[in-house]
Design an enzyme around this catalytic site. Structure first.
Site, PDB file in Angstrom:
ATOM      1  CD  GLN A   1      79.740  36.044  74.249  1.00 13.03           C
ATOM      2  OE1 GLN A   1      79.515  37.240  74.407  1.00 13.03           O
ATOM      3  NE2 GLN A   1      80.008  35.539  73.064  1.00 13.03           N
ATOM      4  CD  GLU A  27      80.315  36.150  64.902  1.00 18.48           C
ATOM      5  OE1 GLU A  27      80.702  36.835  65.865  1.00 18.48           O
ATOM      6  OE2 GLU A  27      81.034  35.338  64.304  1.00 18.48           O
ATOM      7  NE  ARG A  29      74.287  37.230  65.353  1.00 18.35           N
ATOM      8  CZ  ARG A  29      73.017  37.006  65.660  1.00 18.35           C
ATOM      9  NH1 ARG A  29      72.297  37.959  66.235  1.00 18.35           N
ATOM     10  NH2 ARG A  29      72.472  35.850  65.366  1.00 18.35           N
ATOM     11  CB  CYS A  30      82.565  41.986  64.857  1.00 19.99           C
ATOM     12  SG  CYS A  30      83.866  41.468  65.972  1.00 19.99           S
TER      13      CYS A  30
END
Lengths: 199, 783, 162
Positions: free
Chosen positions: B220, B737, B367-368
């Site tokens: 990523q 997110e 997705r924090c």
């Protein structure tokens, strides 16, 4: 993961005869599928191995068995076994208490209470698989144990069965049996649910 | 912002995605699709024990197997000083174990063979001798005197990693002393795992003829990874090329550098052949970056009217065996201090302690937004607990405490400056859509009949777009991001960014930004990301930062191009720049709109009719340092019905109102929301990576780690409000997110609400049917 | 090592043949021997469905079959959905309705939906959700995938496409 298992079965032999077998680790080992005693360290300690195959997964545990307690009067034996997979896949340990009780008509009740702890890859499958596999192994053990006690076992063939090469359970059979047993219970539960619903 | 036509497809248009064409034909190019001549395969041998001394490794049988080219162990790597590697957070982690192993599934040896089946056979033949050590899996016991010390490599022999505090401790204490009402909530956010459908992997290709190392990587953050490989591996950075091709989902799982990558690189350097390493799903779940594992206590102090006066939070963070949490260096607990939420009160204090346990490393994933999921869950649960205590409606309590729109930019008591917000509006829209009043009436009726129905509300505030250079860096690299745009003579364009899409639709959305700013149709704009040889340096895509940072860079770069285009237009129209006006796609003379030049005319002229004093070409690059983070928000409302007989919770309705400022592509935003809500559903009801007392992983494969299918997943009812970010060039905030941040509390609040009349205040996730059924039995609802 | 076996399959209309180890998984046969990388591997327990292909008209998880088991069969993979250079209505539907994000589950979803629509030309939403319940997706939440299949069903009814 710790698992407690209690099993009872009966043999049609007098208690002293059963005790003679139960208090002899080498003879007991010969009844456990895939197990063998390889060395006697002293009166209370033995080295051994056991091969367990769950589906395609094969684990060779090598370790030690210790007799913690041997009570000829109460007919109780307590042993502890610890083993590590030779390839480094995991380990297992077990403490087992075996008790005998005399029954009417010259029969004997054999009770075993064990606590099994599995660490490693096999443990990931969860307690459901471990307990099913343990059940199957115990069933085979009790079959072998009883066979050793039958009248024909009075002969010297006892000695030869102790040196029989250890036969691990068949490749597919443990996993398949475990699955069948799991499914069997699920099917029964489903039948029960539907039968109940129809009422 | 001027409107573009659908043909141009600027901001706000739901144009179809450009990247879809290859995926629907099965012509994506994921790492495992990469096939190079002479390529070989690697496989890791992993520890079955959670804590054990490594007595010896026998690789003889493995090496003897025909087709095996190498078996690498920690001892081999140690010779090149590579047995350990730095983590992204001031710690180091073993690449291949030396001395001991610290979590089940830890990497112990790496086998390289001609084909993947031989590699698997060889891995089975590696014999490892372990001596088991006592295991630590309970983070609460990590600092007990009797617990085993895990990290012998650290100077301080302790399992305690860090203590972090923020806020005014004494002022908060006073506020609690004076408060009329106090509530206390203990909530565990369970360890879970993002499990993107594509697992992690790489093809490391060292070319002896050119001296260059090319790594196809599920990454990523390709540039950051390239720099780290250079620093750690001692290879010249210009000789490393990282290519992140198509990525099959990231969700934070593909931000860390994993031992498998390092081993593949070492193997390729040694053998001079491309080495492919792709992990299995079990390896992915058991050893790659997990998420959450936060054990939290929240206390709220309020006056009798329900006005919140203070928040006090204490958290125990289980980091596993190494601190590999990938977050900005000044924030050991990420952006957890957003836990004050959407509410206006003066006092807050928050402390977090991180500890080691015999579990896989990680913590920042799924997705924090850097621990914002944990923070939002905590405050939204705590507010509901306060509502129960005050016997007031949870919606009324929230409305009473919302930060008012006129208070923005809002200084939170834990130090953040919220850019903009209108929490009231989002809440009102959600209430209207779900029919809140009617639902409460229905709930009353159902309760009289003994039926269980619940309504859960979550009004969350997000913090994304990391981040300004004064406070944000990852491993020392500042968190700017970049865009480079070049317009061709025939008016088409190509742009490259420092981010990396894993499904978020960047090939479409960045093109739409260019379309908005330059009027070049999005269809004429090619977007590339992920090749470190060509893309400008960036920190990558995670924490919803692409639109806030790289999106801003794209707009700014496009405006630089527009500035030059104006000069060229003035030259072509033989007037001065001041006489020109812009509308998307063309410059025209004020008052004489027929005297105009399109961006295409201008682009052609940039190569064929260049004004004196100007360089040829029409391009620009921008590295954007965001002045602040952005603060998306929303209100989610969930309606559940509980089956008393089975404890099963059915989500009847879910309304999600999100506000992410100005939206680039509404269709893509909705898609992100659907996906994130589904992940939130999974976390709330189905997922946990558990460990037994021996450190055996209990959620190590999809047999036990559950992903929702289309059957479990309800219909998501989405809508938006729009409160632009005042500091972002496009007024956009980022949104990827938000659904994962806001939804777990909505689900849990709904279930607790369904059972609150029975005295239930809290249930920890995952809320599996057996948990609910057990509660119903305890409360005497079922026998 | 077991002796190699000849496996012959008709893939997307073309006869293909290769000598393989009997334990070679069908998905590896498709991806590495036949070079058709559209079919993906997403798990190791047969749950995710990313490897779904159509074998003799039935959906099959190709990770749970050995290549020799497909000997003599007809195989349809995602690469075979296009007809005469035209996208299949399902492929169009996925694009129109934003039924994909990262694209990794998409080939499997397409193959499951393809067989679903063969068996049921007018599936309800519930039918579709059950029909794709063997295919996991992390990105889309399934909502738009359902719409994509509905789009295709409508299109196929109009256009007489199979």
């Amino acid at each position: 993961m710790a698992l407690g298992i209690e099993k009872t079965f009966q043999v049609s032999q007098p208690i002293e005869k059963v005790w003679a077998l139960l208090s002899d680790p080498e003879k007991v080992a010969s009844c456990v599928p895939g197990a063998r005693i390889t060395e006697k360290v002293d009166d209370k300690t033995y080295k051994g191995s056991i091969t367990v195959k769950v589906g395609p997964s094969l684990t060779d545990y090598k370790g030690e068995v210790q007799i913690l307690r041997l009570d000829a009067q109460k007919h109780e034996i307590e042993i502890q076994g610890k083993g590590q997979d030779v390839r480094g896949r995991g380990s297992a340990s077990m403490t087992m208490t075996g008790k005998l009780a005399a029954l009417n008509g010259g029969a004997t009740q054999v009770t075993s209470i064990s606590e099994i702890n599995v660490v490693g890859i096999l443990a990931q499958m969860g307690s459901r698989v471990i307990s099913e596999v343990s059940n199957i192994m115990f069933d085979k053990f009790s079959q072998n144990f009883q066979a050793l006690l039958e009248p024909s076992a009075d002969q010297p063939v006892l000695a030869s069965s102790a040196v029989k090469p250890p036969q691990p359970i068949e490749p597919g059979s443990i996993a398949w049996q475990a699955v069948k047993q799991l499914f069997g219970r699920w099917l029964q539960a489903m039948k029960h649910l539907f039968a109940g619903g129809k009422a | 912002m001027p409107q573009t036509t659908p043909e141009v497809g600027g901001m706000g248009h739901s144009i179809k995605r450009k990247e879809d064409l290859r995926f629907i034909q099965g012509k994506g190019n994921y790492v495992d699709d990469v096939h190079l001549p002479d390529m070989v395969y690697g496989q890791l041998v992993r520890s079955p024990y959670a804590h054990a001394r490594l007595k010896g490794i026998n690789t003889e049988k493995a090496r003897a197997l025909p087709g095996v080219l190498a078996v690498i162990t920690g001892t081999d790597l140690a010779k090149a000083n590579l047995a350990w590697m730095p983590t992204l957070y001031f710690d180091k982690q073993m690449v291949l174990a030396t001395g001991k192993v610290l979590f089940q599934s830890q990497e112990v040896a790496f086998v390289v063979a001609e084909d993947r089946y031989t590699a698997a056979d060889a891995a089975e033949l590696v014999e490892v001798d372990y001596e088991e050590l006592p295991v630590l899996v309970d983070p609460h016991k990590a600092t007990d005197p009797g617990s085993p010390i895990l990290r012998e490599d650290r100077e301080e022999k302790s399992n305690h990693i860090f203590h972090w505090e923020v806020g005014d401790k004494s002022a908060t204490q006073r506020a609690f002393q004076d408060a009329a009402v106090k509530v206390n909530l203990q909530a565990v956010f369970q360890r879970c795992h993002p499990a993107p459908l594509e697992t992690c992997g790489c093809v490391a290709d060292f070319n002896r003829a050119t001296g260059r190392l090319t790594i196809y990587l599920t990454s990523q953050a390709p540039h950051a990874h390239r720099t780290l490989f250079a620093l750690v591996g001692g290879i010249a950075e210009n000789n490393i090329r990282v290519i992140s091709p198509d990525i099959g989902g990231g969700f934070g799982n593909k931000v860390p550098i994993y031992p498998g990558y390092v081993c593949a690189v070492v193997a390729s350097l040694t053998l001079g052949r491309p080495v492919k390493w792709v992990e299995t799903r079990s390896e992915n779940l058991q050893s790659t970056g997990f998420a959450r594992d936060y054990h939290m206590t929240a206390e709220l102090a309020a006056d009798r009217d329900g006005k919140i006066q203070a928040l006090r939070v204490k958290t125990l963070a289980d980091h596993g065996a190494f601190n590999a949490a990938a977050q900005p260096t000044k924030f050991p607990a990420g952006l957890f201090s957003i836990c004050t939420g959407a509410y206006d009160y003066p006092n807050a204090f928050c402390e977090v302690d991180g500890v080691y346990t015999n579990k896989a490393p990680g913590g920042i994933a799924y997705r924090c937004s850097f621990r914002v999921t944990e923070a939002a869950y905590l405050i939204e649960r705590a507010v509901d607990v306060l509502a129960l205590e005050l016997k007031t409606d949870p919606v009324e309590l929230r409305k009473k405490n919302f930060i008012r729109p006129e208070k923005f930019p809002y200084q939170s008591p834990l130090g953040w400056s919220f850019d903009s917000g209108n929490y009231q509006a989002a809440m009102d829209l959600a209430l209207e859509k779900v029919g809140y009043e009617q639902l409460r009436k229905e709930q009353e009726e159902k309760r009289r009949k003994g039926e269980l129905m619940g309504i859960g509300v979550s009004s969350f505030v997000e913090i994304v777009g990391a981040g300004p250079a004064h406070s944000f860096d990852i491993a020392g690299i500042k968190m700017f991001d970049s865009a480079e745009i070049r317009v061709h003579p025939t008016g088409k364009a190509i742009c490259r960014m420092g981010t990396k899409s894993q499904g978020q639709g960047h090939e479409t959305t960045y093109a739409q930004i260019v379309a908005q700013e330059l009027g070049i149709p999005a269809a004429d704009v090619t977007v590339e990301e992920g090749d470190t040889d060509t893309a400008p340096y960036g920190l990558g895509t995670y924490a919803s930062r692409s639109t806030p940072v790289s999106g801003a860079a794209t707009a700014v770069a496009a405006r630089k191009i527009r500035d030059k285009a104006k000069k060229i237009a003035a030259h072509l129209l033989e007037c001065s720049e001041e006489d020109l006006e812009w509308e998307p796609g063309k410059f025209f003379v004020k008052g004489a709109p027929s005297k105009s030049k399109t961006i295409q005319d201008i682009a052609f002229a940039a190569y064929t009719n260049i004004p004196e004093g100007l360089e040829a070409g029409l391009e620009a690059v921008d590295y954007y340092d965001p002045p602040n983070l952005t603060f998306p928000f929303g209100t989610y409302i969930c309606v559940v019905d509980i089956d008393k007989g089975t404890g099963e919770v059915k989500v009847r309705r879910f309304v999600a109102v999100d506000d992410c400022g100005n939206v680039i592509n509404p269709m893509i935003v909705d898609g992100q929301i659907h996906g994130g809500l589904t992940e939130g559903l999974a976390i709330a009801f189905m997922q946990q990576i558990g460990y037994d007392e021996n450190g055996n992983v209990q959620g190590g494969s999809f047999m036990d780690y559950l992903l929702p299918t289309a059957v479990e997943t309800p219909h998501w009812d989405t809508d938006k409000t729009c409160t632009p970010s005042p500091h972002h060039p496009l007024g956009a905030k980022g949104v990827g997110e938000s659904p994962n941040v806001g939804s777990p509390a909505a689900f849990v609040n709904a279930v607790v609400d369904a059972l609150s009349h029975l005295g239930v205040r809290h249930i920890d996730m995952p809320i599996a049917p057996w948990k609910v059924w057990t509660i119903l039995k305890e409360k005497g609802v079922v026998s | 090592m077991a002796k190699k076996q000849l496996v012959g399959v008709k893939v997307n209309g073309r006869e293909r043949q290769a000598e393989v180890e009997p334990r070679l998984l069908l998905v590896h046969f498709i991806r590495e021997v036949l070079g058709l990388t559209g079919t993906h591997v997403g798990c190791d327990t047969s749950h995710c469905g990313a490897c779904t292909v159509v074998l003799d008209g039935k959906t099959v998880k190709s990770c749970t079959m050995f290549a020799p088991q497909a000997d003599g069969c007809e195989l349809l993979t995602v690469e075979g959905l296009m007809q005469d250079g035209q996208l299949h209505p399902l492929q169009e539907g996925f694009r129109e309705e934003h039924g994909l994000q990262c694209g990794f589950c998409t080939p499997g979803m397409l193959m499951s939906s393809y067989v679903l629509l063969q068996k049921n030309k007018k599936p309800s939403e519930e039918d579709i959700r059950w029909g794709i319940s063997g295919n996991l997706c992390r990105c889309t939440g399934y909502q738009n995938i359902v719409k994509a299949v509905q789009f295709a069903a409508a299109r196929m009814e109009q256009g007489g496409v199979k």
